[in-house]
Design a protein around this motif. Structure first.
Motif, PDB file in Angstrom:
ATOM      1  N   LEU A   1      -5.059 -11.788  14.375  1.00 23.59           N
ATOM      2  CA  LEU A   1      -5.143 -10.912  13.201  1.00 23.59           C
ATOM      3  C   LEU A   1      -4.873  -9.451  13.575  1.00 23.59           C
ATOM      4  O   LEU A   1      -4.288  -8.690  12.783  1.00 23.59           O
TER       5      LEU A   1
ATOM      6  N   LYS B   1       0.234  -8.097   6.389  1.00 24.24           N
ATOM      7  CA  LYS B   1      -1.181  -8.446   6.234  1.00 24.24           C
ATOM      8  C   LYS B   1      -1.496  -9.089   4.891  1.00 24.24           C
ATOM      9  O   LYS B   1      -2.490  -9.789   4.769  1.00 24.24           O
TER      10      LYS B   1
ATOM     11  N   GLU C   1      -7.131 -15.377   7.878  1.00 27.66           N
ATOM     12  CA  GLU C   1      -8.263 -14.472   7.794  1.00 27.66           C
ATOM     13  C   GLU C   1      -9.465 -15.132   7.110  1.00 27.66           C
ATOM     14  O   GLU C   1     -10.611 -14.934   7.519  1.00 27.66           O
TER      15      GLU C   1
ATOM     16  N   LYS D   1      -3.467 -14.236   5.041  1.00 27.61           N
ATOM     17  CA  LYS D   1      -4.689 -14.278   4.241  1.00 27.61           C
ATOM     18  C   LYS D   1      -5.461 -15.583   4.494  1.00 27.61           C
ATOM     19  O   LYS D   1      -6.695 -15.593   4.591  1.00 27.61           O
TER      20      LYS D   1
ATOM     21  N   TYR E   1     -11.093 -17.498   9.564  1.00 33.16           N
ATOM     22  CA  TYR E   1     -11.826 -16.698  10.546  1.00 33.16           C
ATOM     23  C   TYR E   1     -13.168 -16.232   9.978  1.00 33.16           C
ATOM     24  O   TYR E   1     -14.220 -16.361  10.627  1.00 33.16           O
ATOM     25  N   LYS E   2     -13.165 -15.702   8.761  1.00 30.84           N
ATOM     26  CA  LYS E   2     -14.393 -15.229   8.129  1.00 30.84           C
ATOM     27  C   LYS E   2     -15.362 -16.386   7.869  1.00 30.84           C
ATOM     28  O   LYS E   2     -16.586 -16.230   7.988  1.00 30.84           O
TER      29      LYS E   2
END
Length: 208
Positions: free
Chosen positions: A121, A129, A138, A135, A141-142
């Motif tokens: 990232l 991005k 991400e 997205k 990952y979150k």
């Protein structure tokens, strides 16, 4: 004739005396027998309390033995309960430690994946991005960080903090006038804790 009558009367008097003596002897014997019986009864009455007292002593000793046995069994029961409680606590602690060791082992294997997500990232150009693929990555990952947080896995705060060998692994010393000596200047690899124990130390640069 008169002499013969006198002899007869004399014989009758002798017989009456004998009968009176026999009667007196019988009365005395009966009285002696009653006295002997009374004495026997009194002796029995005197002996009876002694027997009861002796029996009472035996009974007291038996009760004392039973009470001692009950006390011994109660002490044994209390000791066994204490031993069982100690065993239960020890088993729970060992189980918790085994679970913690297993959890840390899994977390250690997942941490490199988290590192790669972060590197990937960070390397995405600014203009890309907002791309759907970025997205999506991400979001994954979150989601992983959220799962870690719910499990009790937390990143170690390092930059700007005083160097702590229990949390940080110093791999380089740097000069930085803006920071005090012994302060973490830069984090090269993020460290993590699982509950109260360190899973991985933070790899850092420390100010001289």
């Amino acid at each position: 004739m008169a002499a013969e009558n006198k002899d007869i009367e004399k014989d009758i008097d002798i017989e009456e005396v004998k009968e009176d003596n026999i009667a007196d002897e019988a009365v005395e014997e009966e009285k002696a027998a009653e006295d002997a019986k009374d004495k026997k009864d009194e002796a029995s009455k005197e002996a009876a309390p002694k027997k009861e007292k002796k029996f009472g002593k035996k009974k007291d000793k038996a009760v004392e033995k039973l009470e001692e046995k009950v006390k011994e069994l109660e002490d044994m029961r209390v000791r066994q309960l204490a031993e069982f409680e100690n065993f239960r606590k020890r088993s729970e602690k060992e189980k918790s430690q085994m679970f913690e060791v297993g959890a840390k082992s899994v977390i250690e294997k997942i941490l490199p994946v988290i590192d790669n997500f972060e590197r990937g990232l960070q390397g995405v150009p600014e203009e890309e991005k907002d791309a759907p693929f970025v997205k999506g990555v991400e979001m994954v990952y979150k989601q992983m960080l959220t799962a870690f947080d719910e499990m009790g896995v937390k990143p170690i705060d390092a930059v700007g903090k005083e160097f702590d060998p229990n949390l940080h692994n110093a791999v380089m010393a740097v000069d930085d006038d803006s920071l005090e000596s012994g302060t973490v200047a830069e984090e090269m690899q993020k460290g993590y804790m699982y509950k109260e124990s360190v899973v991985r130390h933070s790899m850092v640069k420390v100010v001289n």
